[in-house]
Design an enzyme around this catalytic site. Structure first.
Site, mmCIF file in Angstrom:
data_model
loop_
_atom_site.group_PDB
_atom_site.id
_atom_site.type_symbol
_atom_site.label_atom_id
_atom_site.label_comp_id
_atom_site.label_asym_id
_atom_site.label_seq_id
_atom_site.Cartn_x
_atom_site.Cartn_y
_atom_site.Cartn_z
ATOM 1 N N CYS A 83 7.304 3.543 -1.053
ATOM 2 C CA CYS A 83 7.688 2.197 -0.601
ATOM 3 C C CYS A 83 6.715 1.644 0.446
ATOM 4 O O CYS A 83 6.770 0.465 0.784
ATOM 5 C CB CYS A 83 9.128 2.165 -0.089
ATOM 6 N N CYS A 120 8.168 -10.251 5.783
ATOM 7 C CA CYS A 120 8.292 -9.765 4.404
ATOM 8 C C CYS A 120 8.404 -10.933 3.424
ATOM 9 O O CYS A 120 8.064 -10.795 2.249
ATOM 10 C CB CYS A 120 9.508 -8.864 4.250
ATOM 11 N N ASP A 137 9.624 10.285 18.267
ATOM 12 C CA ASP A 137 10.464 10.800 17.174
ATOM 13 C C ASP A 137 11.226 12.046 17.633
ATOM 14 O O ASP A 137 11.472 12.942 16.843
ATOM 15 C CB ASP A 137 9.578 11.131 15.954
ATOM 16 N N CYS A 166 8.751 -3.046 -2.452
ATOM 17 C CA CYS A 166 9.195 -1.696 -2.067
ATOM 18 C C CYS A 166 10.532 -1.363 -2.727
ATOM 19 O O CYS A 166 10.728 -0.248 -3.235
ATOM 20 C CB CYS A 166 9.290 -1.571 -0.551
ATOM 21 N N CYS A 208 3.200 -1.641 -0.486
ATOM 22 C CA CYS A 208 3.370 -2.802 0.407
ATOM 23 C C CYS A 208 2.053 -3.550 0.579
ATOM 24 O O CYS A 208 1.030 -2.961 0.931
ATOM 25 C CB CYS A 208 3.879 -2.322 1.763
ATOM 26 N N CYS A 258 16.996 9.433 -0.956
ATOM 27 C CA CYS A 258 15.594 9.282 -0.547
ATOM 28 C C CYS A 258 14.821 10.605 -0.673
ATOM 29 O O CYS A 258 15.221 11.634 -0.136
ATOM 30 C CB CYS A 258 15.557 8.766 0.893
#
Ligand code: B12
Ligand code: SF4
Ligand code: SF4
Length: 203
Positions: free
Chosen positions: A124, A67, A13, A73, A128, A93
């Site tokens: 979200c 999915c 990241d 979500c 799941c 968001c």
């Protein structure tokens, strides 16, 4: 980094590398409709990193997408930040606004919909089925939260001093959220109709 004539460089990241895309190509999981990468073992509760190298390695097969027809979500996002499958509108968001937005005030549409989130947002991912049914807790101690940061008090965070911030978020990715942002996020929650005071802010 160099070893026996080969070169390598790593990112977690941290660089201009699309973590999810390479993870999916490497067979670790699939990019899901909530835009996160889902693995079969840990759901989407994983951090992604990569090593770039000129070693001649045999590639794994890319992962397939699982999915199906689910849209939990998209339906659960309180700010409609998932306008279509696989698409995040960062302007809407909560994760973006609580972590990255450095403005003194949060936009009104975000502030009233925080639902106790003060640092990022996992709604979200929480809804799941891959996380609810199959994800396993980590056995890596370094991934455990500091005890004092589990279920913190919004009132305390609304007054967070520079010294407390430095102590509570030592060696933590949460240092990205500066003291004034913690205060702003907590105060917005305290004023928000979406706050649930019996279970104060997850971080
Ligand atoms: C910018 C960013 C954000 C932004 C924008 C998020 C977004 N989804 O675009 C904001 C601040 C909103 C954000 C929020 C979060 N983030 Co973020 N974020 C990033 C970051 C730094 C770059 C992602 C990015 O936008 N890249 C640029 C775009 C162009 O690339 P991309 O999104 O990867 O998309 C490419 C491919 O994935 C592919 N692609 C995209 N969609 C699809 C769909 C299909 C079907 C296919 C085949 C391909 C495909 O094409 C795109 C172009 O190449 C990455 C780290 C990194 N370096 O990758 C972390 C990263 C995606 N974030 C991460 C996390 C954990 C989060 C949060 C959960 C944090 C939190 N708890 O609040 C939230 C989740 C919000 C959400 N629903 O996605 C993790 C995700 C881990 C995982 N399991 O996937 C990452 C990978 C960091 C890490 N290394 O751990 N994030
Ligand atoms: S992280 Fe929260 S606000 Fe952002 S897309 Fe997911 S549910 Fe919506
Ligand atoms: S909630 Fe459903 S649609 Fe969303 S990421 Fe999980 S499986 Fe995919």
């Amino acid at each position: 980094m160099q070893s026996q004539g080969h070169q390598a460089r790593y990112y977690i990241d941290t660089g201009p590398i699309s973590d999810k895309l390479w993870a999916q190509r490497a067979g670790l999981g699939w990019i899901a409709k909530n835009s996160n990468l889902i693995t079969r073992e840990y759901g989407s509760w994983v951090f992604l990193g990569e090593i770039l190298t000129d070693l001649d390695l045999t590639p794994d097969r890319p992962h397939l997408q699982h999915c199906g027809t689910c849209t939990r979500c998209l339906d659960a996002c309180p700010t409609q930040a998932l306008p279509a499958p696989f698409v995040v509108d960062a302007n809407r968001c909560i994760a973006y606004h609580t972590i990255e937005n450095r403005a003194a005030e949060l936009p009104g549409a975000i502030a009233v919909n925080l639902h106790n989130w003060v640092a990022g947002c996992d709604i979200c991912q929480d809804v799941c089925p891959w996380n609810q049914r199959f994800a396993q807790p980590t056995n890596i101690d370094d991934f455990q939260p500091y005890p004092e940061n589990v279920a913190p008090s919004l009132k305390e965070l609304a007054q967070l001093s520079e010294a407390d911030w430095s102590q509570r978020f030592r060696a933590s990715a949460l240092r990205r959220i500066k003291p004034a942002m913690w205060q702003r996020n907590a105060k917005a929650n305290l004023a928000s109709p979406s706050a649930e005071f019996s279970n104060p802010g997850p971080i």
